[in-house]
Design an enzyme around this catalytic site. Sequence first.
Site, PDB file in Angstrom:
ATOM      1  CE1 TYR A  57       0.690 -39.501  20.470  1.00  0.00           C
ATOM      2  CE2 TYR A  57       0.641 -37.503  19.139  1.00  0.00           C
ATOM      3  CZ  TYR A  57       0.216 -38.221  20.245  1.00  0.00           C
ATOM      4  OH  TYR A  57      -0.670 -37.646  21.134  1.00  0.00           O
ATOM      5  CE1 TYR A  96       1.322 -43.536  18.969  1.00  0.00           C
ATOM      6  CE2 TYR A  96       1.666 -43.507  21.340  1.00  0.00           C
ATOM      7  CZ  TYR A  96       0.819 -43.485  20.250  1.00  0.00           C
ATOM      8  OH  TYR A  96      -0.548 -43.431  20.445  1.00  0.00           O
ATOM      9  CD  GLU A 123      -0.528 -33.919  17.352  1.00  0.00           C
ATOM     10  OE1 GLU A 123      -0.144 -34.296  18.486  1.00  0.00           O
ATOM     11  OE2 GLU A 123      -1.471 -34.459  16.755  1.00  0.00           O
ATOM     12  CB  CYS A 169      -1.539 -37.064  14.265  1.00  0.00           C
ATOM     13  SG  CYS A 169      -1.928 -38.083  15.705  1.00  0.00           S
ATOM     14  CG  ASP A 182      -4.364 -39.645  21.590  1.00  0.00           C
ATOM     15  OD1 ASP A 182      -4.259 -38.638  20.856  1.00  0.00           O
ATOM     16  OD2 ASP A 182      -3.825 -40.736  21.316  1.00  0.00           O
TER      17      ASP A 182
END
Length: 225
Positions: free
Chosen positions: A139, A165, A207, A135, A44
């Site tokens: 998240y 997050y 994802e 993304c 990541d």
Amino acid sequence: MAFTDRVFKRVEPIWASYLEHPFVKGIGDGTLDKEKFMHWMKQDYIYLIEYARLFAIGVQKSTDLSMMTTYSELVHGTLNIEMDLHRQYAQKFGIEPEMLEDTKPAATTSAYTSYMLNLAQRGGIENVIAAVLTCTWSYNYIGLKLDEIEGARDHELYGEWVKMYASDEFTQFKEDCIELMNRAAEGKTEAQLQELEDIIVRTSYFEYMFWDMAENMETWPVPTK
């Protein structure tokens, strides 16, 4: 109805499946194997380098100063806030930042970032934000859901992930992306909107593949010396 409201109806079933993925569930209940998390973290980290490039393309293709400012803030947020979380985690594992940067992208990481960069470079500003939206938004979606689990944010290792997050700062980060997407969708034909929606759906599948890659600690199908 805002364009992103329509998109969310289509991708919500995909995103809901993330919550049932063993990797994501492992973060939420604290049972995730540390080696798997380290693999995700390194992949990541280099993914986010390319993600920042996408926002930089957004700066270049922005149609006004306000949009340019927002994209530049998103570059800053990615490089100095989200990636800093990874650097902090790396310290806990005894991994130097240089080792993170030297990580070789796995097949899924390469495919995902290449797809986004290709779309952003060959399309207009609408392609840029459509490519990056999943993304950030998903998240935040995951973070907020995991934050509802008792004790998730207090876990000694994964609690910081959940807090990051689910934070107000990252939620605003997501809201900025949603606003950019809706602005970029204004005045588009139905055919053009469908193309943008399809991009968001495909990145949603990427994802899921990224979670799979982390769970299975995948690199490339055939190892080389």
